[in-house]
Design a protein around this motif. Sequence first.
Motif, PDB file in Angstrom:
ATOM      1  N   HIS A 141       0.844  -1.194   0.000  1.00  0.00           N
ATOM      2  CA  HIS A 141       0.000   0.000   0.000  1.00  0.00           C
ATOM      3  C   HIS A 141       0.878   1.242   0.000  1.00  0.00           C
ATOM      4  CE1 HIS A 141      -3.777   2.200   1.131  1.00  0.00           C
ATOM      5  NE2 HIS A 141      -2.899   3.046   1.647  1.00  0.00           N
ATOM      6  N   ARG A 142       0.487   2.216  -0.834  1.00  0.00           N
ATOM      7  CA  ARG A 142       1.240   3.478  -0.890  1.00  0.00           C
ATOM      8  C   ARG A 142       0.275   4.627  -0.618  1.00  0.00           C
ATOM      9  NH1 ARG A 142       6.328   4.820  -4.461  1.00  0.00           N
ATOM     10  NH2 ARG A 142       6.547   7.064  -4.163  1.00  0.00           N
ATOM     11  N   ALA A 143       0.670   5.508   0.288  1.00  0.00           N
ATOM     12  CA  ALA A 143      -0.164   6.642   0.661  1.00  0.00           C
ATOM     13  C   ALA A 143       0.682   7.903   0.698  1.00  0.00           C
ATOM     14  CB  ALA A 143      -0.803   6.408   2.025  1.00  0.00           C
ATOM     15  N   THR A 144       0.058   9.015   0.334  1.00  0.00           N
ATOM     16  CA  THR A 144       0.722  10.317   0.387  1.00  0.00           C
ATOM     17  C   THR A 144       0.202  11.095   1.588  1.00  0.00           C
ATOM     18  OG1 THR A 144       0.907  10.380  -2.034  1.00  0.00           O
ATOM     19  CG2 THR A 144       1.157  12.472  -0.845  1.00  0.00           C
ATOM     20  N   PRO A 152      -0.591  14.416   3.124  1.00  0.00           N
ATOM     21  CA  PRO A 152      -0.743  15.806   2.660  1.00  0.00           C
ATOM     22  C   PRO A 152      -0.043  16.812   3.559  1.00  0.00           C
ATOM     23  CG  PRO A 152      -2.789  15.005   3.630  1.00  0.00           C
ATOM     24  CD  PRO A 152      -1.883  13.823   3.524  1.00  0.00           C
ATOM     25  N   ALA A 153       0.314  16.413   4.773  1.00  0.00           N
ATOM     26  CA  ALA A 153       0.987  17.351   5.673  1.00  0.00           C
ATOM     27  C   ALA A 153       2.332  17.798   5.121  1.00  0.00           C
ATOM     28  CB  ALA A 153       1.164  16.717   7.053  1.00  0.00           C
ATOM     29  N   ASP A 154       3.005  16.893   4.378  1.00  0.00           N
ATOM     30  CA  ASP A 154       4.315  17.255   3.833  1.00  0.00           C
ATOM     31  C   ASP A 154       4.543  16.741   2.412  1.00  0.00           C
ATOM     32  OD1 ASP A 154       4.629  14.549   4.311  1.00  0.00           O
ATOM     33  OD2 ASP A 154       5.972  14.806   6.023  1.00  0.00           O
ATOM     34  N   GLY A 155       3.529  16.082   1.831  1.00  0.00           N
ATOM     35  CA  GLY A 155       3.656  15.573   0.476  1.00  0.00           C
ATOM     36  C   GLY A 155       4.503  14.331   0.344  1.00  0.00           C
ATOM     37  N   GLN A 156       4.916  13.739   1.474  1.00  0.00           N
ATOM     38  CA  GLN A 156       5.781  12.569   1.442  1.00  0.00           C
ATOM     39  C   GLN A 156       4.959  11.284   1.261  1.00  0.00           C
ATOM     40  OE1 GLN A 156       8.987  12.757   1.373  1.00  0.00           O
ATOM     41  NE2 GLN A 156       9.782  14.353   2.717  1.00  0.00           N
ATOM     42  N   ASP A 157       5.553  10.316   0.579  1.00  0.00           N
ATOM     43  CA  ASP A 157       4.907   9.031   0.344  1.00  0.00           C
ATOM     44  C   ASP A 157       5.436   7.976   1.303  1.00  0.00           C
ATOM     45  OD1 ASP A 157       3.523  10.192  -1.678  1.00  0.00           O
ATOM     46  OD2 ASP A 157       4.146   8.787  -3.231  1.00  0.00           O
ATOM     47  N   TYR A 158       4.516   7.070   1.698  1.00  0.00           N
ATOM     48  CA  TYR A 158       4.850   5.982   2.616  1.00  0.00           C
ATOM     49  C   TYR A 158       4.298   4.673   2.066  1.00  0.00           C
ATOM     50  CZ  TYR A 158       6.124   9.675   5.840  1.00  0.00           C
ATOM     51  OH  TYR A 158       6.734  10.755   6.409  1.00  0.00           O
ATOM     52  N   VAL A 159       5.070   3.617   2.241  1.00  0.00           N
ATOM     53  CA  VAL A 159       4.728   2.301   1.716  1.00  0.00           C
ATOM     54  C   VAL A 159       4.765   1.298   2.864  1.00  0.00           C
ATOM     55  CG1 VAL A 159       5.592   0.406   0.265  1.00  0.00           C
ATOM     56  CG2 VAL A 159       5.547   2.750  -0.628  1.00  0.00           C
TER      57      VAL A 159
END
Length: 832
Positions: free
Chosen positions: A107-110, A112-119
């Motif tokens: 799963h990949r999510a962005t 919005p607090a900093d525009g960073q992506d997490y997997v």
Amino acid sequence: MRSLTLAEARERSSLITVTSYAVELDLDQGPDVFGSRTVLRFGCATPGAVSWVDVKARSVESVVLNGESLDPAQVAEGRLVLPGLARDNELTVVATMAYSHDGQGLHRATDPADGQDYVYGHLFLDAAPSVYACFDQPDLKAPYDVTVHAPDDWTVVGNGAATRGADGTWTLAATRPLATYFMTVCAGPYVSVRDEHDGIPLGIHARASLREPLERHAAELFDVTKRSFDYFHGLFGIRYPFGEYHQVFVPEFNAGAMENPGCVTFRDQYLYRGAATRDELLTRANTVSHEMSHMWFGDLVTMQWWDDLWLNESFAEYMSHRCLVDATDYADAWVDSSIVRKVWGYGAERSPSTHAVAGVEALDAQSALQNFDGISYAKGAAALRQLIAYVGDDRFIAGVRAYLTDKSFGNGTLADFLGAIEASSGKDLEAWSRAWLLTADRDTISVEVDEQNGVVERAQVLRESPADRPADRPHTFDVAGWTDGRELGRVSTTVTGPVTTLAELEGTPEPAVLVPNASDLTWARVRLSDSTIAALPAQLAQVPDEQARAVVWSALIDGVHGATVSPEAFLDVFDAAWPQETNSSILTRVAAYAEHRIVPYFVPRPEQDAATTRLNRAAAGLLEGAEPGTTESLAAARLVAGTSDDEALLRAWADGEGLPAGLEDDGDFRWIVVRNLAARGLIGVEEVDAFRAKDDTLQGGLNALMCRASLPEPQAKAWAWRQLTGREGRSNYEMVHLARGLWVAPDDALVADYVPRYFTDVPAMSDWVGEDALSRVVLVAFPRVFTEETARLSAKTIARDDLTPAVHRSLVDADAELREALASRQTFGAAV
């Protein structure tokens, strides 16, 4: 995609022995896809035989089996046929995989607090092939060597200790044998807090925007982690076998947590951004301990097939509560279980989808997922407590130790587990397991009292077994009674027949409140007498035993659902007893249940405003007298925020003015207020967006979606429906929050047009939404228009033969709740 059948799994496991996996993942290919290379070494019992490997890829670039190339185009329905196998084989599969946005697979999510992506990887139940090629079934375990290439500013955590090399390449230490669904990788600009305990390196990780709550809660999380390690090491006699121990709080997680060995993943709402009640901290501590207990029961020893999933979950459910009571400051964990976990489990037991704890043969993997519910958890844990009462605790633990030792790094079955307990206890468990584990539904227990001049002349426990699912279950529990807060009698008993005499109560004063199963030791429908229910408004708050109070509240909730207790009676008790409640779990959970279930489901629509006003009045009274900053104050403030019709108060709180102590900077509390304002039509889209701008985070975005969907305007409902059921690219969490707001309406007319559309549009979402995520959407989005026409449409849809297993199961459960509401309203009418 085809779902693996039990017959296929048995055939493949008789043929294949997996030696090792070497998995390379390239997570630096952009936001949509990632590279996957798997080298799979395995043996074949019958050289020349044909089998298959599971792979669910965007595209397969190459397949090499024992040096010979196979045609990648031969992958069909997630399977690649492997012809002419040798005794020892090496398979290499290079593929491009797609990130998911429904909480399954990688799963990949962005943020919005900093525009960073997490997997993060969540491979339960059958999502592993969407990450790497594998023999995806729980009994084909093997060690893993994993390598991850990630962007330069990312951190990688996984099942083995991670070491960063050149060019953003991370190497994870080789693991012990794991089932395919336990392999995970978490990658992104995570922030971390580290520690060590008893030689075990510990890490806690979260999104960068959650650094402050991560660091604020780290000490508590590490404390529970360390105490749980010590407790389980001593109890099981086997040290934690998986190296480092990381706990990663990840976004948009479908469950509470997942017990990946060495790398447990949690929903990141557990890192409370604002104020947290004591029961919320207890819930999180319980989840931490629950997942750790899986390191032994589930990870070290894994069920052979999904129909023994209860072996994982019932055991972890029981052990986590036991650990909290024995080893932490949360000594009231069983009280929390009574009002949270068992209420959930009793709901599952009331549904037509009820099933036995064990022995329900899951013919395919997706069917097994449908039994992953409150019965597998709460009922199974209650059954284990009854098993301990039957064989003795020392003998039970001796059997558990033997089972874990004998099956280490392998697989076990119900027969294996019960065999170990039989060997340690010397008791034949065939009849016990048939009654408790292999038969669905529950008994009803009640106490019948004859009195003369206020003195008990005769007291009997009545045990009623369901007529359509008869069973002869022994129950060990206690019965206790109180008048004006004084305990007048308590009797422990073992019930083995329809009628059991409580001779110890004869000659004692008749109590005003008499509670069967007062310590909540068994699993049953508790039927309170009419006289006890009538006395509760004056008496319940005086009962000093918080466990018994939890049993009473659970029985009232169960009775409302079963149309044996009126919502009016529930609200009478709420008015009188709830504001005086001192246990945090009872206080917060009963309030939430009253607001979100009792009133909207069981109180007829014309009477709901008056019922909501009663809740608000009780909450305002408690808030006025509660010590600022306490759980009591926070619970009361939340209920006021959700139920008040005082526009001036709500607007002031939304703007941060006059807030109760401790809530001055609490964004999550503000959203409760904003949701109430939106549902009443006191604000519009622009104002919701303005509050969203103040909380530019994942959680803020989700709350804003729910508030927009709650607006009492036709255009808001139309927008919400498009966002929910159209292919709008919404994540699993976004869909759930849209569904939560959609049916909030001042009258049924506003949302009536969406009732028939639900039964066509939502099941169709199975074409693009994963089963795990969609099962939640189906439940939350089910029409909150409680009419016979809704019931007719629901029944018609359930009868369809083209529904996926998850959609069908969730529809059955939601339909059962609808019919409970209709039955209650028909029985009690507008009595509220």
